[in-house]
Design an enzyme around this catalytic site. Structure first.
Site, short mmCIF file in Angstrom:
data_model
loop_
_atom_site.label_atom_id
_atom_site.label_comp_id
_atom_site.label_asym_id
_atom_site.label_seq_id
_atom_site.Cartn_x
_atom_site.Cartn_y
_atom_site.Cartn_z
N GLY A 15 0.85 -1.20 0.00
CA GLY A 15 0.00 0.00 0.00
C GLY A 15 0.87 1.23 0.00
CB SER A 71 -3.86 -9.26 -2.07
OG SER A 71 -3.53 -7.89 -1.99
CB SER A 79 -1.93 -4.96 -3.15
OG SER A 79 -2.73 -4.40 -2.15
CG ASP A 100 -0.10 0.59 12.51
OD1 ASP A 100 1.07 0.20 12.54
OD2 ASP A 100 -0.45 1.67 12.01
CD GLU A 101 -6.17 -0.94 11.05
OE1 GLU A 101 -5.09 -0.42 11.37
OE2 GLU A 101 -6.91 -0.46 10.17
CG HIS A 102 -5.57 -5.62 9.24
ND1 HIS A 102 -6.74 -6.16 9.71
CD2 HIS A 102 -5.93 -4.57 8.48
CE1 HIS A 102 -7.77 -5.48 9.24
NE2 HIS A 102 -7.30 -4.49 8.50
CG HIS A 129 3.08 3.37 13.88
ND1 HIS A 129 3.65 4.25 14.76
CD2 HIS A 129 1.75 3.42 14.10
CE1 HIS A 129 2.69 4.83 15.49
NE2 HIS A 129 1.53 4.33 15.11
CD GLU A 150 -1.31 8.92 13.86
OE1 GLU A 150 -0.44 8.50 13.09
OE2 GLU A 150 -1.95 8.17 14.63
CD GLU A 156 -9.15 35.80 5.27
OE1 GLU A 156 -8.20 35.45 5.97
OE2 GLU A 156 -9.12 36.84 4.58
N1 NAP Z 1 0.69 5.83 5.39
C1 NAP Z 1 1.73 6.54 5.85
O1 NAP Z 1 1.96 7.66 5.44
C2 NAP Z 1 2.66 5.95 6.90
C3 NAP Z 1 3.78 6.71 7.30
C4 NAP Z 1 4.68 6.14 8.20
C5 NAP Z 1 4.44 4.87 8.71
N2 NAP Z 1 3.33 4.17 8.33
C6 NAP Z 1 3.14 2.82 8.84
O2 NAP Z 1 3.37 1.91 7.79
C7 NAP Z 1 2.55 0.74 7.97
C8 NAP Z 1 1.70 0.54 6.73
O3 NAP Z 1 0.81 1.65 6.62
P1 NAP Z 1 0.20 2.04 5.19
O4 NAP Z 1 -0.54 3.32 5.39
O5 NAP Z 1 1.26 1.92 4.14
O6 NAP Z 1 -0.84 0.84 5.02
P2 NAP Z 1 -1.88 0.62 3.84
O7 NAP Z 1 -1.54 1.46 2.66
O8 NAP Z 1 -3.26 0.74 4.37
O9 NAP Z 1 -1.59 -0.93 3.51
C9 NAP Z 1 -2.33 -1.55 2.54
C10 NAP Z 1 -1.66 -2.87 2.19
O10 NAP Z 1 -1.80 -3.78 3.31
C11 NAP Z 1 -2.46 -4.96 2.85
N3 NAP Z 1 -3.34 -5.50 3.87
C12 NAP Z 1 -4.38 -4.87 4.48
N4 NAP Z 1 -4.96 -5.68 5.38
C13 NAP Z 1 -4.30 -6.85 5.31
C14 NAP Z 1 -4.44 -8.09 6.00
N5 NAP Z 1 -5.37 -8.27 6.94
N6 NAP Z 1 -3.59 -9.08 5.67
C15 NAP Z 1 -2.63 -8.91 4.76
N7 NAP Z 1 -2.43 -7.75 4.07
C16 NAP Z 1 -3.26 -6.74 4.36
C17 NAP Z 1 -3.28 -4.49 1.67
O11 NAP Z 1 -3.53 -5.60 0.84
P3 NAP Z 1 -4.99 -5.87 0.22
O12 NAP Z 1 -4.92 -5.29 -1.15
O13 NAP Z 1 -5.08 -7.35 0.27
O14 NAP Z 1 -6.02 -5.20 1.10
C18 NAP Z 1 -2.35 -3.50 1.00
O15 NAP Z 1 -1.40 -4.14 0.19
C19 NAP Z 1 1.75 0.99 9.23
O16 NAP Z 1 2.43 0.41 10.31
C20 NAP Z 1 1.74 2.51 9.35
O17 NAP Z 1 1.55 2.98 10.67
C21 NAP Z 1 2.46 4.68 7.42
#
Ligand code: NAP
Length: 323
Positions: free
Chosen positions: A25, A50, A52, A82-84, A106, A193, A225
């Site tokens: 993602g 998936s 993705s 994170d929740e997964h 994270h 956040e 504004e």
């Molecule tokens: N987003 C940010 O800007 C950011 C910045 C710094 C750190 N982080 C950290 O980076 C980590 C990832 O965050 P993100 O925002 O990149 O996540 P995200 O975009 O929401 O991740 C989506 C990906 O995770 C897969 N996924 C979702 N649920 C799943 C499950 N139950 N089992 C297996 N794969 C699953 C999805 O696959 P499917 O296509 O199968 O759903 C997709 O490939 C987190 O720990 C977050 O706190 C994020």
């Protein structure tokens, strides 16, 4: 505070190692592509069916099942929401190679005990301080995104070197890696956040907009504004700091800020910020996130629907019909 940059990093700690990225993602895509462009051998771990998978394969990346990716890798990076993490860790825990490394971007799931990694694993954090799209575009521009790094378990004695080499390979060594702990990173990130940038600031913009409109101002001018000027503020603070931003604005704006800012952000606000920090540290937010995900995200879905049809969004669409 010591910054670590590319010159301080030994990239050999990652050379010859296979890196599995779990999730493709926001962060997963950017980190996978940056790692590959830095010479690492990368595969993507995804659940069956998936959505993705096609996108990862379009980039010529190998896609494996979650368990197969963990079994293949020397370094497994957990980049699903994170929740997964708990459920995914449950699925891969038996497959992770003995003595391999498990990374996070994270600290939440380790800090709040959603997962307890096996003792033979190195456990590290490389947390880029911004979204994956920017991590990737900065890398392609020859720059990098600041990241925080930490080690929670050092089973091999090389966890620090692996973490820093990973941070270098995603480009963050070009900008700087700052030392933290899983607890500090998780708590600071969750606090911000809720209480600062992503929680309080948008609510302040909405409250300001509504106050002006209720006071008879046109919605369009109220939007320009109260919301439209935020980017100017952010750019000035980014370039010059808060003091420099205040120097750059007119005396009128500066005196207004002096008289008004602390009336709004008073001791009551600071007390509620302290309350939020205490709640975060007590694990209240981590529990709420797990419960929200378990129930199918009812609060988030309702809020997203409401936001889209809100008055302030309608005004934005009138001002920017193309966006
Ligand atoms: N987003 C940010 O800007 C950011 C910045 C710094 C750190 N982080 C950290 O980076 C980590 C990832 O965050 P993100 O925002 O990149 O996540 P995200 O975009 O929401 O991740 C989506 C990906 O995770 C897969 N996924 C979702 N649920 C799943 C499950 N139950 N089992 C297996 N794969 C699953 C999805 O696959 P499917 O296509 O199968 O759903 C997709 O490939 C987190 O720990 C977050 O706190 C994020």
């Amino acid at each position: 505070m010591d910054w670590i940059r590319d010159a301080d990093i030994d990239p050999a700690a990652l050379s010859g190692k296979r890196v599995a990225i779990i999730g493709y993602g926001n962060q997963g895509r950017a980190q996978a592509l940056n790692l590959r462009d830095s010479g690492a051998e990368v595969a993507i771990g995804l659940r069956e069916g998936s959505a993705s998978q096609a996108e990862a394969e379009r980039e010529q990346l190998t896609v494996l099942s979650l368990a197969a990716a963990a079994a293949w890798a020397d370094v497994t990076m957990m980049l699903a929401p994170d929740e997964h993490h708990a459920a995914i860790y449950g699925e891969i825990a038996q497959s992770l190679r003995e003595g391999s490394a498990l990374g996070f971007s994270h600290g939440l799931s380790v800090r709040f005990g959603l997962i307890s990694p096996r003792y033979d694993l190195d456990v590290f954090l490389i947390a880029p301080k911004g979204p994956g799209t920017a991590l990737r575009s900065l890398y392609l521009d020859g720059k990098g995104m600041i990241a925080a790094w930490a080690v929670a378990q050092d089973a091999s004695g090389r966890a620090r070197d692996i973490a820093l080499a990973y941070g270098g390979a995603i480009g963050s060594g070009r900008a700087g890696l700052i030392a933290t702990s899983f607890a500090e990173e998780a708590e600071a990130d969750l606090f911000n956040e809720q209480a600062v940038v992503w929680g309080a600031v948008p609510e302040l913009l909405i409250a300001g907009y509504e106050t002006l409109v209720d006071g008879g101002c046109s919605p369009e001018l109220a939007y320009l504004e109260c919301v439209g000027e935020l980017k100017l503020l952010a750019d000035l603070i980014e370039a010059r700091g808060i003091a420099g931003m205040r120097e750059a604005i007119s005396n009128t704006a500066e005196l207004g800020a002096l008289l008004g800012g602390r009336r709004i952000v008073d001791n009551g606000v600071r007390q509620r910020m302290a309350d939020i920090l205490a709640e975060v540290r007590a694990g209240k937010f981590a529990a709420a996130l797990t419960a929200e995900a378990g129930a199918g995200y009812p609060a988030l879905n309702a809020e997203r629907r409401e936001n889209l049809s809100s008055e302030i969004e309608n005004t934005r669409r009138r001002l920017k019909p193309a966006s």
